[in-house]
Design a protein around this motif. Structure first.
Motif, PDB file in Angstrom:
ATOM      1  N   GLN A   1      32.676 -25.002 -32.275  1.00  0.00           N
ATOM      2  CA  GLN A   1      31.879 -24.969 -33.493  1.00  0.00           C
ATOM      3  C   GLN A   1      31.551 -23.523 -33.854  1.00  0.00           C
ATOM      4  O   GLN A   1      31.595 -22.644 -32.983  1.00  0.00           O
ATOM      5  N   PRO A   2      31.246 -23.267 -35.123  1.00  0.00           N
ATOM      6  CA  PRO A   2      31.036 -21.879 -35.576  1.00  0.00           C
ATOM      7  C   PRO A   2      30.049 -21.116 -34.699  1.00  0.00           C
ATOM      8  O   PRO A   2      28.917 -21.572 -34.476  1.00  0.00           O
ATOM      9  N   GLY A   3      30.486 -19.981 -34.196  1.00  0.00           N
ATOM     10  CA  GLY A   3      29.629 -19.134 -33.381  1.00  0.00           C
ATOM     11  C   GLY A   3      29.327 -19.678 -32.007  1.00  0.00           C
ATOM     12  O   GLY A   3      28.465 -19.128 -31.305  1.00  0.00           O
ATOM     13  N   GLN A   4      30.026 -20.713 -31.600  1.00  0.00           N
ATOM     14  CA  GLN A   4      29.733 -21.358 -30.319  1.00  0.00           C
ATOM     15  C   GLN A   4      30.884 -21.186 -29.333  1.00  0.00           C
ATOM     16  O   GLN A   4      31.949 -20.678 -29.673  1.00  0.00           O
ATOM     17  N   SER A   5      30.640 -21.662 -28.132  1.00  0.00           N
ATOM     18  CA  SER A   5      31.683 -21.668 -27.114  1.00  0.00           C
ATOM     19  C   SER A   5      32.556 -22.913 -27.268  1.00  0.00           C
ATOM     20  O   SER A   5      32.407 -23.684 -28.219  1.00  0.00           O
ATOM     21  N   LEU A   6      33.455 -23.100 -26.346  1.00  0.00           N
ATOM     22  CA  LEU A   6      34.365 -24.242 -26.400  1.00  0.00           C
ATOM     23  C   LEU A   6      33.780 -25.422 -25.642  1.00  0.00           C
ATOM     24  O   LEU A   6      33.241 -25.261 -24.542  1.00  0.00           O
ATOM     25  N   THR A   7      33.950 -26.583 -26.231  1.00  0.00           N
ATOM     26  CA  THR A   7      33.500 -27.827 -25.605  1.00  0.00           C
ATOM     27  C   THR A   7      34.693 -28.760 -25.484  1.00  0.00           C
ATOM     28  O   THR A   7      35.403 -28.987 -26.470  1.00  0.00           O
ATOM     29  N   LEU A   8      34.903 -29.303 -24.309  1.00  0.00           N
ATOM     30  CA  LEU A   8      36.016 -30.220 -24.104  1.00  0.00           C
ATOM     31  C   LEU A   8      35.748 -31.541 -24.789  1.00  0.00           C
ATOM     32  O   LEU A   8      34.687 -32.145 -24.600  1.00  0.00           O
ATOM     33  N   ILE A   9      36.725 -31.980 -25.589  1.00  0.00           N
ATOM     34  CA  ILE A   9      36.633 -33.285 -26.244  1.00  0.00           C
ATOM     35  C   ILE A   9      37.183 -34.364 -25.323  1.00  0.00           C
ATOM     36  O   ILE A   9      36.529 -35.370 -25.052  1.00  0.00           O
ATOM     37  N   ALA A  10      38.425 -34.148 -24.855  1.00  0.00           N
ATOM     38  CA  ALA A  10      39.080 -35.176 -24.051  1.00  0.00           C
ATOM     39  C   ALA A  10      40.254 -34.579 -23.303  1.00  0.00           C
ATOM     40  O   ALA A  10      40.762 -33.506 -23.643  1.00  0.00           O
ATOM     41  N   THR A  11      40.665 -35.286 -22.284  1.00  0.00           N
ATOM     42  CA  THR A  11      41.845 -34.952 -21.493  1.00  0.00           C
ATOM     43  C   THR A  11      42.899 -36.027 -21.729  1.00  0.00           C
ATOM     44  O   THR A  11      42.583 -37.228 -21.655  1.00  0.00           O
ATOM     45  N   ALA A  12      44.111 -35.599 -22.006  1.00  0.00           N
ATOM     46  CA  ALA A  12      45.176 -36.544 -22.349  1.00  0.00           C
ATOM     47  C   ALA A  12      46.307 -36.460 -21.342  1.00  0.00           C
ATOM     48  O   ALA A  12      46.929 -35.413 -21.176  1.00  0.00           O
ATOM     49  N   ASN A  13      46.547 -37.546 -20.656  1.00  0.00           N
ATOM     50  CA  ASN A  13      47.698 -37.664 -19.762  1.00  0.00           C
ATOM     51  C   ASN A  13      48.731 -38.570 -20.403  1.00  0.00           C
ATOM     52  O   ASN A  13      48.384 -39.558 -21.068  1.00  0.00           O
ATOM     53  N   GLN A  14      49.984 -38.247 -20.199  1.00  0.00           N
ATOM     54  CA  GLN A  14      51.042 -39.059 -20.774  1.00  0.00           C
ATOM     55  C   GLN A  14      51.055 -40.433 -20.140  1.00  0.00           C
ATOM     56  O   GLN A  14      50.957 -40.555 -18.928  1.00  0.00           O
ATOM     57  N   GLY A  15      51.125 -41.460 -20.976  1.00  0.00           N
ATOM     58  CA  GLY A  15      51.234 -42.821 -20.472  1.00  0.00           C
ATOM     59  C   GLY A  15      49.923 -43.502 -20.196  1.00  0.00           C
ATOM     60  O   GLY A  15      49.906 -44.648 -19.745  1.00  0.00           O
ATOM     61  N   SER A  16      48.827 -42.833 -20.468  1.00  0.00           N
ATOM     62  CA  SER A  16      47.528 -43.472 -20.270  1.00  0.00           C
ATOM     63  C   SER A  16      46.587 -43.067 -21.389  1.00  0.00           C
ATOM     64  O   SER A  16      46.852 -42.111 -22.119  1.00  0.00           O
ATOM     65  N   GLU A  17      45.506 -43.809 -21.505  1.00  0.00           N
ATOM     66  CA  GLU A  17      44.513 -43.473 -22.547  1.00  0.00           C
ATOM     67  C   GLU A  17      43.813 -42.178 -22.193  1.00  0.00           C
ATOM     68  O   GLU A  17      43.587 -41.867 -21.022  1.00  0.00           O
ATOM     69  N   ALA A  18      43.441 -41.458 -23.231  1.00  0.00           N
ATOM     70  CA  ALA A  18      42.730 -40.207 -23.017  1.00  0.00           C
ATOM     71  C   ALA A  18      41.349 -40.465 -22.418  1.00  0.00           C
ATOM     72  O   ALA A  18      40.752 -41.523 -22.636  1.00  0.00           O
ATOM     73  N   THR A  19      40.875 -39.498 -21.678  1.00  0.00           N
ATOM     74  CA  THR A  19      39.533 -39.567 -21.091  1.00  0.00           C
ATOM     75  C   THR A  19      38.604 -38.687 -21.905  1.00  0.00           C
ATOM     76  O   THR A  19      38.831 -37.469 -21.985  1.00  0.00           O
ATOM     77  N   TYR A  20      37.572 -39.270 -22.479  1.00  0.00           N
ATOM     78  CA  TYR A  20      36.680 -38.555 -23.380  1.00  0.00           C
ATOM     79  C   TYR A  20      35.433 -38.070 -22.659  1.00  0.00           C
ATOM     80  O   TYR A  20      34.896 -38.753 -21.784  1.00  0.00           O
TER      81      TYR A  20
ATOM     82  N   SER B   1      57.362 -26.781 -22.521  1.00  0.00           N
ATOM     83  CA  SER B   1      57.711 -27.282 -21.198  1.00  0.00           C
ATOM     84  C   SER B   1      56.928 -28.565 -20.943  1.00  0.00           C
ATOM     85  O   SER B   1      55.944 -28.843 -21.629  1.00  0.00           O
ATOM     86  N   GLN B   2      57.372 -29.318 -19.960  1.00  0.00           N
ATOM     87  CA  GLN B   2      56.673 -30.564 -19.649  1.00  0.00           C
ATOM     88  C   GLN B   2      55.399 -30.270 -18.872  1.00  0.00           C
ATOM     89  O   GLN B   2      55.430 -29.525 -17.888  1.00  0.00           O
ATOM     90  N   VAL B   3      54.326 -30.855 -19.320  1.00  0.00           N
ATOM     91  CA  VAL B   3      53.038 -30.656 -18.662  1.00  0.00           C
ATOM     92  C   VAL B   3      52.374 -32.001 -18.440  1.00  0.00           C
ATOM     93  O   VAL B   3      52.484 -32.901 -19.274  1.00  0.00           O
ATOM     94  N   THR B   4      51.677 -32.106 -17.350  1.00  0.00           N
ATOM     95  CA  THR B   4      51.036 -33.376 -17.036  1.00  0.00           C
ATOM     96  C   THR B   4      49.794 -33.594 -17.888  1.00  0.00           C
ATOM     97  O   THR B   4      49.616 -34.634 -18.513  1.00  0.00           O
ATOM     98  N   MET B   5      48.943 -32.605 -17.924  1.00  0.00           N
ATOM     99  CA  MET B   5      47.660 -32.781 -18.588  1.00  0.00           C
ATOM    100  C   MET B   5      47.552 -31.865 -19.809  1.00  0.00           C
ATOM    101  O   MET B   5      47.946 -30.697 -19.756  1.00  0.00           O
ATOM    102  N   MET B   6      47.033 -32.423 -20.884  1.00  0.00           N
ATOM    103  CA  MET B   6      46.704 -31.636 -22.065  1.00  0.00           C
ATOM    104  C   MET B   6      45.234 -31.862 -22.379  1.00  0.00           C
ATOM    105  O   MET B   6      44.712 -32.955 -22.176  1.00  0.00           O
ATOM    106  N   PHE B   7      44.605 -30.824 -22.873  1.00  0.00           N
ATOM    107  CA  PHE B   7      43.175 -30.852 -23.140  1.00  0.00           C
ATOM    108  C   PHE B   7      42.926 -30.504 -24.604  1.00  0.00           C
ATOM    109  O   PHE B   7      43.602 -29.644 -25.169  1.00  0.00           O
ATOM    110  N   TRP B   8      41.941 -31.159 -25.177  1.00  0.00           N
ATOM    111  CA  TRP B   8      41.529 -30.847 -26.538  1.00  0.00           C
ATOM    112  C   TRP B   8      40.092 -30.351 -26.526  1.00  0.00           C
ATOM    113  O   TRP B   8      39.199 -31.003 -25.963  1.00  0.00           O
ATOM    114  N   TYR B   9      39.874 -29.179 -27.192  1.00  0.00           N
ATOM    115  CA  TYR B   9      38.561 -28.554 -27.236  1.00  0.00           C
ATOM    116  C   TYR B   9      38.108 -28.414 -28.689  1.00  0.00           C
ATOM    117  O   TYR B   9      38.917 -28.306 -29.611  1.00  0.00           O
ATOM    118  N   ARG B  10      36.813 -28.330 -28.842  1.00  0.00           N
ATOM    119  CA  ARG B  10      36.214 -28.013 -30.138  1.00  0.00           C
ATOM    120  C   ARG B  10      35.370 -26.750 -29.973  1.00  0.00           C
ATOM    121  O   ARG B  10      34.641 -26.609 -28.977  1.00  0.00           O
TER     122      ARG B  10
END
Lengths: 119, 111
Positions: free
Chosen positions: A38-57, A27-36
């Motif tokens: 690491q082994p045995g760790q929690s999730l850390t946000l890498i960046a937020t990606a909106n369509q039509g603009s540069e990602a925010t790191y 489905s169409q979504v405004t915001m997508m997020f990328w997480y990392r």
């Protein structure tokens, strides 16, 4: 809720190479997020990606290392560039999820993750 | 210190109740979530609670939110071996903002 197809599910890569991870949403979504994760760790946000603009790191992540594309409202890619063993992690994409009333039905759906091993 | 904290490990016998705790520092959090991650799998949203609620129940799951103490808990009734996983609490300050995750609690259910 949205359904996310993330690929590859896993890969073993040589150091110095790059890997591009894809996420396709049903489905169409405004915001997508990328997480990392690491082994045995929690999730850390890498960046937020909106369509039509540069990602925010987030702090500690730079575009040269993790370039992101967001060509439309249903698709995004994350590239892990010039990989080293320290990049071995699970990488996950995520989208905001809303059905009906925003207050009562609001969450984030995650892809199944890409398990990356750099040798 | 960390924005969201969880205990690392919880061991429980099959059939008993499990309680997983989470504390946070940001009182402006609007949505608070519990995610489950099984070995080799992605994240599964279990339940969530809006900040104007104190409790939410969904089948075997009960979420309690104490805003005064900034404490969130997840109770799993009649814990089963399939509940063995890592459980993450996460919160978001406002719609469209990023999720902040706790470190995760590894739950081991013993038969």
């Amino acid at each position: 809720s949205a359904v996310i197809s993330q690929k590859p599910s896993r890969d073993i890569c040589q150091r110095g190479t790059s890997l591009t991870i894809q996420c396709q949403v049903d489905s169409q979504v405004t915001m997508m997020f990328w997480y990392r994760q690491q082994p045995g760790q929690s999730l850390t946000l890498i960046a937020t990606a909106n369509q039509g603009s540069e990602a925010t790191y987030e702090s500690g992540f730079v575009i040269d290392k993790f370039p992101i594309s967001r060509p439309n409202l249903t698709f995004s890619t994350l590239t892990v560039s010039n990989m080293s063993p320290e990049d071995s992690s699970i990488y996950l994409c995520s989208v905001e999820d809303q059905e009906g009333d925003r207050v009562a039905n609001y969450g984030y759906t995650f892809g199944s993750g890409t398990r990356l091993t750099v040798v | 210190g960390e924005d969201v904290e969880q205990s690392l490990f919880l061991s429980v016998r099959e059939g008993d109740s499990s309680v997983i705790n989470c504390t946070y520092t940001d009182s402006s959090s609007t949505y608070l979530y519990w995610y489950k991650q099984e070995p080799g799998a992605g994240l599964q949203l279990l339940t969530y609670i809006f900040s104007n609620m104190d409790m939410k129940q969904d089948q075997r799951l009960t979420v309690l939110l104490n805003k005064k103490d900034k404490h969130l808990s997840l109770r799993i009734a009649d814990t089963q071996t399939g509940d063995s996983a890592i459980y993450f609490c996460a919160l978001v300050k406002a719609a469209g903002n990023k999720l902040t995750f706790g470190g995760g609690t590894r739950v081991l259910v013993k038969p």
